[in-house]
Design a protein around this motif. Structure first.
Motif, PDB file in Angstrom:
ATOM      1  N   VAL A   8       0.833  -1.197   0.000  1.00  0.00           N
ATOM      2  CA  VAL A   8       0.000   0.000   0.000  1.00  0.00           C
ATOM      3  C   VAL A   8       0.872   1.253   0.000  1.00  0.00           C
ATOM      4  CG1 VAL A   8      -1.700   1.294   1.367  1.00  0.00           C
ATOM      5  CG2 VAL A   8      -1.881  -1.183   1.194  1.00  0.00           C
ATOM      6  N   PHE A   9       2.014   1.187   0.708  1.00  0.00           N
ATOM      7  CA  PHE A   9       2.914   2.329   0.838  1.00  0.00           C
ATOM      8  C   PHE A   9       4.304   1.813   1.186  1.00  0.00           C
ATOM      9  CE2 PHE A   9       5.193   5.349   3.501  1.00  0.00           C
ATOM     10  CZ  PHE A   9       5.172   6.474   2.699  1.00  0.00           C
ATOM     11  N   SER A  10       5.310   2.544   0.727  1.00  0.00           N
ATOM     12  CA  SER A  10       6.683   2.202   1.070  1.00  0.00           C
ATOM     13  C   SER A  10       7.541   3.455   1.036  1.00  0.00           C
ATOM     14  CB  SER A  10       7.229   1.172   0.072  1.00  0.00           C
ATOM     15  OG  SER A  10       8.569   0.850   0.380  1.00  0.00           O
ATOM     16  N   ASP A  11       8.422   3.579   2.009  1.00  0.00           N
ATOM     17  CA  ASP A  11       9.456   4.608   1.974  1.00  0.00           C
ATOM     18  C   ASP A  11      10.690   4.036   2.649  1.00  0.00           C
ATOM     19  OD1 ASP A  11       9.091   4.905   4.766  1.00  0.00           O
ATOM     20  OD2 ASP A  11       8.096   6.847   4.607  1.00  0.00           O
ATOM     21  N   ASN A  12      11.675   4.874   2.929  1.00  0.00           N
ATOM     22  CA  ASN A  12      12.929   4.373   3.498  1.00  0.00           C
ATOM     23  C   ASN A  12      12.822   3.992   4.972  1.00  0.00           C
ATOM     24  OD1 ASN A  12      12.702   7.044   4.375  1.00  0.00           O
ATOM     25  ND2 ASN A  12      14.904   7.409   4.276  1.00  0.00           N
ATOM     26  N   LYS A  13      11.679   4.302   5.619  1.00  0.00           N
ATOM     27  CA  LYS A  13      11.511   3.982   7.041  1.00  0.00           C
ATOM     28  C   LYS A  13      10.506   2.873   7.310  1.00  0.00           C
ATOM     29  CE  LYS A  13      12.765   8.571   8.571  1.00  0.00           C
ATOM     30  NZ  LYS A  13      12.381   9.769   9.274  1.00  0.00           N
ATOM     31  N   CYS A  14       9.558   2.662   6.382  1.00  0.00           N
ATOM     32  CA  CYS A  14       8.510   1.687   6.658  1.00  0.00           C
ATOM     33  C   CYS A  14       7.910   1.110   5.387  1.00  0.00           C
ATOM     34  CB  CYS A  14       7.412   2.304   7.515  1.00  0.00           C
ATOM     35  SG  CYS A  14       6.481   3.634   6.730  1.00  0.00           S
ATOM     36  N   LEU A  15       7.137   0.059   5.586  1.00  0.00           N
ATOM     37  CA  LEU A  15       6.390  -0.591   4.522  1.00  0.00           C
ATOM     38  C   LEU A  15       4.984  -0.846   5.052  1.00  0.00           C
ATOM     39  CD1 LEU A  15       6.230  -2.172   1.787  1.00  0.00           C
ATOM     40  CD2 LEU A  15       6.991  -4.187   3.082  1.00  0.00           C
ATOM     41  N   ALA A  16       3.975  -0.565   4.234  1.00  0.00           N
ATOM     42  CA  ALA A  16       2.589  -0.850   4.596  1.00  0.00           C
ATOM     43  C   ALA A  16       1.995  -1.771   3.542  1.00  0.00           C
ATOM     44  CB  ALA A  16       1.792   0.441   4.693  1.00  0.00           C
ATOM     45  N   PHE A  17       1.230  -2.751   4.002  1.00  0.00           N
ATOM     46  CA  PHE A  17       0.630  -3.719   3.087  1.00  0.00           C
ATOM     47  C   PHE A  17      -0.654  -4.274   3.691  1.00  0.00           C
ATOM     48  CE2 PHE A  17       3.898  -5.624   5.710  1.00  0.00           C
ATOM     49  CZ  PHE A  17       3.297  -6.755   6.255  1.00  0.00           C
ATOM     50  N   LYS A  18      -1.485  -4.852   2.818  1.00  0.00           N
ATOM     51  CA  LYS A  18      -2.751  -5.416   3.263  1.00  0.00           C
ATOM     52  C   LYS A  18      -2.501  -6.707   4.032  1.00  0.00           C
ATOM     53  CE  LYS A  18      -5.416  -3.340  -0.435  1.00  0.00           C
ATOM     54  NZ  LYS A  18      -6.255  -3.554  -1.627  1.00  0.00           N
ATOM     55  N   ASP A  19      -3.209  -6.867   5.150  1.00  0.00           N
ATOM     56  CA  ASP A  19      -3.111  -8.070   5.964  1.00  0.00           C
ATOM     57  C   ASP A  19      -3.688  -9.256   5.183  1.00  0.00           C
ATOM     58  OD1 ASP A  19      -3.776 -10.122   8.046  1.00  0.00           O
ATOM     59  OD2 ASP A  19      -3.088  -8.558   9.405  1.00  0.00           O
ATOM     60  N   ILE A  20      -3.032 -10.411   5.257  1.00  0.00           N
ATOM     61  CA  ILE A  20      -3.521 -11.577   4.511  1.00  0.00           C
ATOM     62  C   ILE A  20      -4.710 -12.250   5.198  1.00  0.00           C
ATOM     63  CG2 ILE A  20      -1.319 -12.022   3.352  1.00  0.00           C
ATOM     64  CD1 ILE A  20      -0.880 -14.335   5.373  1.00  0.00           C
ATOM     65  N   THR A  21      -4.965 -11.916   6.462  1.00  0.00           N
ATOM     66  CA  THR A  21      -6.152 -12.412   7.167  1.00  0.00           C
ATOM     67  C   THR A  21      -6.894 -11.214   7.763  1.00  0.00           C
ATOM     68  OG1 THR A  21      -4.855 -12.828   9.157  1.00  0.00           O
ATOM     69  CG2 THR A  21      -5.197 -14.698   7.677  1.00  0.00           C
ATOM     70  N   PRO A  22      -7.512 -10.412   6.900  1.00  0.00           N
ATOM     71  CA  PRO A  22      -8.133  -9.168   7.371  1.00  0.00           C
ATOM     72  C   PRO A  22      -9.268  -9.396   8.365  1.00  0.00           C
ATOM     73  CG  PRO A  22      -8.786  -9.627   5.113  1.00  0.00           C
ATOM     74  CD  PRO A  22      -7.743 -10.641   5.479  1.00  0.00           C
ATOM     75  N   GLN A  23      -9.317  -8.534   9.370  1.00  0.00           N
ATOM     76  CA  GLN A  23     -10.351  -8.576  10.400  1.00  0.00           C
ATOM     77  C   GLN A  23     -11.464  -7.571  10.121  1.00  0.00           C
ATOM     78  OE1 GLN A  23     -10.069 -11.089  12.821  1.00  0.00           O
ATOM     79  NE2 GLN A  23      -8.493 -11.600  11.325  1.00  0.00           N
ATOM     80  N   ALA A  24     -11.349  -6.834   9.043  1.00  0.00           N
ATOM     81  CA  ALA A  24     -12.335  -5.829   8.633  1.00  0.00           C
ATOM     82  C   ALA A  24     -12.109  -5.576   7.142  1.00  0.00           C
ATOM     83  CB  ALA A  24     -12.151  -4.539   9.439  1.00  0.00           C
ATOM     84  N   PRO A  25     -13.039  -4.872   6.480  1.00  0.00           N
ATOM     85  CA  PRO A  25     -12.847  -4.591   5.054  1.00  0.00           C
ATOM     86  C   PRO A  25     -11.507  -3.923   4.734  1.00  0.00           C
ATOM     87  CG  PRO A  25     -15.098  -4.099   5.676  1.00  0.00           C
ATOM     88  CD  PRO A  25     -14.355  -4.413   6.951  1.00  0.00           C
ATOM     89  N   THR A  26     -11.047  -3.049   5.614  1.00  0.00           N
ATOM     90  CA  THR A  26      -9.708  -2.468   5.481  1.00  0.00           C
ATOM     91  C   THR A  26      -8.877  -2.938   6.662  1.00  0.00           C
ATOM     92  OG1 THR A  26     -10.552  -0.502   4.355  1.00  0.00           O
ATOM     93  CG2 THR A  26      -8.359  -0.334   5.334  1.00  0.00           C
ATOM     94  N   HIS A  27      -7.781  -3.627   6.373  1.00  0.00           N
ATOM     95  CA  HIS A  27      -6.855  -4.087   7.420  1.00  0.00           C
ATOM     96  C   HIS A  27      -5.454  -4.022   6.828  1.00  0.00           C
ATOM     97  CE1 HIS A  27      -5.922  -7.220  10.793  1.00  0.00           C
ATOM     98  NE2 HIS A  27      -4.993  -6.247  10.723  1.00  0.00           N
ATOM     99  N   ILE A  28      -4.740  -2.988   7.221  1.00  0.00           N
ATOM    100  CA  ILE A  28      -3.410  -2.711   6.690  1.00  0.00           C
ATOM    101  C   ILE A  28      -2.397  -2.782   7.820  1.00  0.00           C
ATOM    102  CG2 ILE A  28      -1.973  -0.938   5.578  1.00  0.00           C
ATOM    103  CD1 ILE A  28      -4.647   0.064   4.263  1.00  0.00           C
ATOM    104  N   LEU A  29      -1.254  -3.364   7.547  1.00  0.00           N
ATOM    105  CA  LEU A  29      -0.154  -3.425   8.507  1.00  0.00           C
ATOM    106  C   LEU A  29       0.929  -2.450   8.081  1.00  0.00           C
ATOM    107  CD1 LEU A  29       0.194  -7.293   8.861  1.00  0.00           C
ATOM    108  CD2 LEU A  29      -1.059  -5.727  10.350  1.00  0.00           C
ATOM    109  N   ILE A  30       1.494  -1.757   9.057  1.00  0.00           N
ATOM    110  CA  ILE A  30       2.626  -0.863   8.809  1.00  0.00           C
ATOM    111  C   ILE A  30       3.780  -1.380   9.652  1.00  0.00           C
ATOM    112  CG2 ILE A  30       3.477   1.516   8.879  1.00  0.00           C
ATOM    113  CD1 ILE A  30       0.484   2.370   9.063  1.00  0.00           C
ATOM    114  N   ILE A  31       4.909  -1.660   8.997  1.00  0.00           N
ATOM    115  CA  ILE A  31       6.065  -2.183   9.711  1.00  0.00           C
ATOM    116  C   ILE A  31       7.279  -1.284   9.471  1.00  0.00           C
ATOM    117  CG2 ILE A  31       5.215  -4.555   9.667  1.00  0.00           C
ATOM    118  CD1 ILE A  31       7.180  -5.153   7.402  1.00  0.00           C
ATOM    119  N   PRO A  32       8.054  -1.060  10.516  1.00  0.00           N
ATOM    120  CA  PRO A  32       9.293  -0.306  10.296  1.00  0.00           C
ATOM    121  C   PRO A  32      10.325  -1.180   9.592  1.00  0.00           C
ATOM    122  CG  PRO A  32       9.194  -1.076  12.554  1.00  0.00           C
ATOM    123  CD  PRO A  32       7.893  -1.477  11.904  1.00  0.00           C
TER     124      PRO A  32
END
Length: 111
Positions: A18-42
């Motif tokens: 969903v998003f990426s920069d030099n500090k983090c990555l965001a992506f859709k959860d593979i087992t979503p708990q709601a219509p939108t479920h995104i994880l952001i990881i450093p």
């Protein structure tokens, strides 16, 4: 210990980015708990909030700011921001991550 998130960051395992920069990555959860479920990881490997240091203050703020931008870009007017810390709190991957969950009415208490 190598986590699934380390493998995602290295490109060994693909993700629905969903998003990426030099500090983090965001992506859709593979087992979503709601219509939108995104994880952001450093990109910096931090196991959990129990392991943060003063030097991580800017990174943590960046993650939260990006979380709001990502939620807004997903069209969410309301969402829940969750960081599970430790096994008893539901943390299953020991690489700090933020859940952005929304797209439906969420109940309280959560668990």
């Amino acid at each position: 210990m190598t986590t699934i998130f380390d493998k995602i960051l290295s490109g060994e395992i693909p993700c629905d980015e969903v998003f990426s920069d030099n500090k983090c990555l965001a992506f859709k959860d593979i087992t979503p708990q709601a219509p939108t479920h995104i994880l952001i990881i450093p990109r910096k490997p931090i196991p959990s909030l129990q392991d943060i240091k003063k030097e991580d203050q800017e990174l943590l703020g960046h993650l939260l700011l990006k979380g709001t931008e990502i939620a807004n870009a997903a069209g969410l007017e309301s969402w829940r921001t969750i960081i599970n810390t430790g096994e008893e709190a539901g943390q299953t991957v020991f690489h700090l991550h933020i859940h952005i969950i929304g797209g439906r009415k969420l109940s309280w208490p959560p668990g």
